[in-house]
Write a protein that holds these residues in place. Structure first.
Motif, short mmCIF file in Angstrom:
data_model
loop_
_atom_site.label_atom_id
_atom_site.label_comp_id
_atom_site.label_asym_id
_atom_site.label_seq_id
_atom_site.Cartn_x
_atom_site.Cartn_y
_atom_site.Cartn_z
N ASN A 84 0.94 -1.30 -0.17
CA ASN A 84 0.15 0.06 -0.12
C ASN A 84 1.27 1.53 -0.38
O ASN A 84 1.53 1.82 0.98
CB ASN A 84 -0.12 -0.02 1.42
CG ASN A 84 -1.66 1.05 1.21
OD1 ASN A 84 -1.59 2.28 0.26
ND2 ASN A 84 -3.09 0.58 1.49
N THR A 103 0.09 4.63 -0.19
CA THR A 103 0.55 5.47 1.09
C THR A 103 0.70 5.21 1.99
O THR A 103 0.89 6.18 2.79
CB THR A 103 -1.61 5.30 0.70
OG1 THR A 103 -1.74 5.68 -0.36
CG2 THR A 103 -2.22 7.03 1.14
N GLU A 104 0.20 3.99 2.37
CA GLU A 104 1.03 4.01 4.03
C GLU A 104 2.25 3.80 4.59
O GLU A 104 3.01 4.29 4.81
CB GLU A 104 0.28 2.35 4.05
CG GLU A 104 -0.89 2.16 5.19
CD GLU A 104 -0.74 0.72 4.82
OE1 GLU A 104 -0.11 -0.06 5.55
OE2 GLU A 104 -2.16 0.18 5.10
C1 LIG Z 1 -4.04 1.86 1.50
O1 LIG Z 1 -3.97 2.67 2.59
C2 LIG Z 1 -4.78 3.53 3.08
C3 LIG Z 1 -4.17 4.03 4.57
O2 LIG Z 1 -3.90 3.47 5.50
C4 LIG Z 1 -6.33 2.84 2.80
O3 LIG Z 1 -6.55 4.67 3.17
C5 LIG Z 1 -6.41 2.93 2.00
O4 LIG Z 1 -7.73 2.02 1.93
C6 LIG Z 1 -5.43 1.34 1.36
N1 LIG Z 1 -5.47 0.87 -0.12
C7 LIG Z 1 -5.56 -0.48 0.03
C8 LIG Z 1 -5.89 -0.74 -1.60
O5 LIG Z 1 -5.78 -0.89 0.96
#
Ligand SMILES: *[C@@H]1O[C@H](CO)[C@@H](O)[C@H](O)[C@H]1NC(C)=O
Ligand SMILES: *[C@@H]1O[C@H](CO)[C@@H](O)[C@H](O)[C@H]1NC(C)=O
Ligand SMILES: *[C@@H]1O[C@H](CO)[C@@H](O)[C@H](O)[C@H]1NC(C)=O
Ligand SMILES: *[C@@H]1O[C@H](CO)[C@@H](O)[C@H](O)[C@H]1NC(C)=O
Ligand SMILES: *[C@@H]1O[C@H](CO)[C@@H](O)[C@H](O)[C@H]1NC(C)=O
Ligand SMILES: *[C@@H]1O[C@H](CO)[C@@H](O)[C@H](O)[C@H]1NC(C)=O
Length: 464
Positions: free
Chosen positions: A160, A162-163
């Motif tokens: 992920n 963004t994480e």
């Molecule tokens: C990735 O992490 C973000 C923040 O924690 C979250 O909002 C998002 O849904 C995640 N994306 C996936 C594809 O899991």
């Protein structure tokens, strides 16, 4: 003047030629592997007999000119037996592992998974290198992109981006090493870039230190070219020398000044030591006289100087250091298919023999690296990618990359003769380490021990 004698050799016309030359040399290094191994064994025998004297790294500020590719030794004498005496790290024993005690994430197998892999699209990553873009360069069989690493006793969390950026917020992540680690860096950029709008990211031109910036996160992902870890005459990422490699075994000063501000460091070093001997220019030497040592011995000196920096300068509560173990090559198909005479060319699927180990991964080197890293204890996290990469005979570019030099007709008629069986196609094998680096970082930089362990455990769905 100095030991740098400027010889007016023709300048290399293009960085690309030099890169090709590197690949070529490394290939020929590896073709000579058996004889090198023999040298290693012999010389190790010799080391034991030589009187051991220790020298402290980084104590001397060398007055002489910085080494470059024109540097030469004024004379060469035999290795006197000096070793690097490095700081006692005084860390609690026990290595920091990626994964929990119950799960060694580096022990597992590759499973075909075209539902969740690849993690990004080759043509949509603007930072892709022509050395690694195999599909673009004609590889039509793209199965190499669809393999997922499955540890035996747990599952890796899904990537992920963004994480990961959240973990990197306000930090500098820096990769330091050779072209294999540059591939690792490009993999990380490709894994990370898609969630950053185009106008919020930038990259500096290719130089010894190349920096990718993500404005919103005030974070950087950087690559520092330092193939031999310590100062050497190969420190120019484009115009470096291979025929007479000179290192300053007790000096990481020049490089550490560039990496010491980074928060998360990912080091590697291996292939450049496979072609011995290496010349050593000690900082106390004022007349430009070098000593000569085999590659493994020289690598041990360099690793020791690096380890001294980690042990004495690194605050593990503020910073995180990873070391990537040696990246295997697949130069002889007879090792996985007895009787054949090729290399990685035309290989389409991974090796499925559990524990397969080829001659591209040198055992004496591994033992030496194990020894140095274990003394650093929890100050360094090992990314032990050797075994998982050993399986991936199908993951190299072979002929499907840009070659900087025009290929001759006799090469073209014999593809294995110019195949690159060293680097890795992207998307591909390095993405797995990228994901593991991400989970290593989860054990957050800057928080105390128990919390780190907790976060680390939480990042795995263990128990399978
Ligand atoms: C990735 O992490 C973000 C923040 O924690 C979250 O909002 C998002 O849904 C995640 N994306 C996936 C594809 O899991
Ligand atoms: C995944 O691979 C299977 C078997 O090779 C194939 O039948 C399927 O169409 C593939 N799916 C995708 C999304 O490529
Ligand atoms: C990758 O991107 C290209 C160009 O946008 C597109 O044509 C191709 O289908 C994509 N490949 C995959 C596997 O998504
Ligand atoms: C950005 O990060 C750097 C460290 O990399 C830090 O010194 C600086 O204060 C940060 N700037 C902002 C605006 O957060
Ligand atoms: C190498 O030898 C030359 C000529 O004897 C001398 O001028 C130079 O200082 C020496 N190099 C170093 C690094 O001492
Ligand atoms: C890496 O893994 C191999 C087994 O694949 C092991 O023998 C070696 O000791 C490990 N090295 C380090 C530094 O952990």
């Amino acid at each position: 003047m100095t030991q740098s004698q400027r010889c007016n050799r023709k300048r290399t016309h293009s960085p690309l030629i030099a890169l090709f030359f590197l690949v070529f040399i490394v290939c020929s290094i590896l073709y000579n592997e058996l004889s090198i191994q023999r040298i290693h064994q012999d010389s190790h025998h010799d080391h034991q007999e030589a009187p051991v004297r220790y020298i402290q790294p980084n104590l001397f500020d060398r007055k002489s000119e910085v080494l470059d590719r024109f540097s030469k030794c004024n004379a060469t004498r035999e290795y006197s037996g000096w070793k690097i005496g490095w700081a006692d790290p005084r860390v609690k024993s026990g290595r920091r592992r990626v994964g929990s005690e119950r799960c060694d994430v580096f022990s597992g197998k590759w499973v075909f998974d075209n539902a969740s892999y690849p993690l990004y699209n080759e043509s949509q990553c603007p930072y892709m290198s022509d050395q690694l873009a195999c599909h673009k360069h004609g590889r039509s069989d793209v199965r190499y992109q669809y393999w997922r690493w499955q540890p035996h006793n747990c599952n890796l969390k899904r990537w992920n981006a963004t994480e990961m950026w959240e973990k990197l917020r306000g930090k500098r992540l820096m990769f330091v090493g050779d072209s294999l680690n540059r591939g690792q860096w490009i993999s990380m950029l490709c894994l990370l870039q898609s969630v950053i709008p185009e106008n919020k990211r930038s990259i500096t031109p290719n130089a010894q230190l190349t920096i990718f910036r993500a404005e919103e996160y005030n974070a950087t992902v950087e690559f520092l070219w330092a193939p031999l870890l310590v100062e050497s005459n190969s420190d120019d990422p484009v115009n470096h020398r291979l025929d007479e490699r000179i290192i300053c075994p007790d000096s990481v000063l020049k490089h550490s000044s560039q990496w010491e501000q980074a928060d998360i460091l990912v080091f590697n070093s291996y292939l450049w030591w496979r072609q011995g001997p290496v010349k050593l220019l000690w900082s106390s030497e004022e007349n430009g006289v070098c000593e000569e040592l085999d590659g493994l011995g020289a690598m041990e000196l360099a690793m020791s100087a690096w380890a001294d920096w980690v042990a004495s300068k690194l605050n593990p509560l503020k910073k995180r250091v990873f070391f990537v173990t040696m990246s295997p090559t697949h130069l002889w198909s007879r090792e996985w298919q007895p009787g054949s005479e090729g290399n990685c060319y035309n290989e389409k699927i991974p090796i499925d023999l559990e524990g397969y180990w080829g001659s591209g991964s040198d055992l004496p080197t591994m033992r030496m690296v194990d020894k140095v890293l274990s003394k650093l204890g929890s100050k360094v996290t090992v990314l032990n990618i050797t075994q998982l990469s050993e399986y991936r005979k199908d993951g190299h570019p072979s002929i499907y990359r840009k070659f900087w030099e025009t290929l001759k007709p006799q090469q073209l008629s014999n593809p294995p003769s110019y195949s690159d069986c060293i680097h890795w196609c992207l998307p591909g094998v390095p993405d797995v380490s990228g994901v593991q680096i991400a989970y290593g970082i989860t054990a957050d930089v800057g928080v105390s021990g128990r919390f780190q362990l907790l976060v680390l455990l939480l990042s795995y769905n263990s128990g399978y």
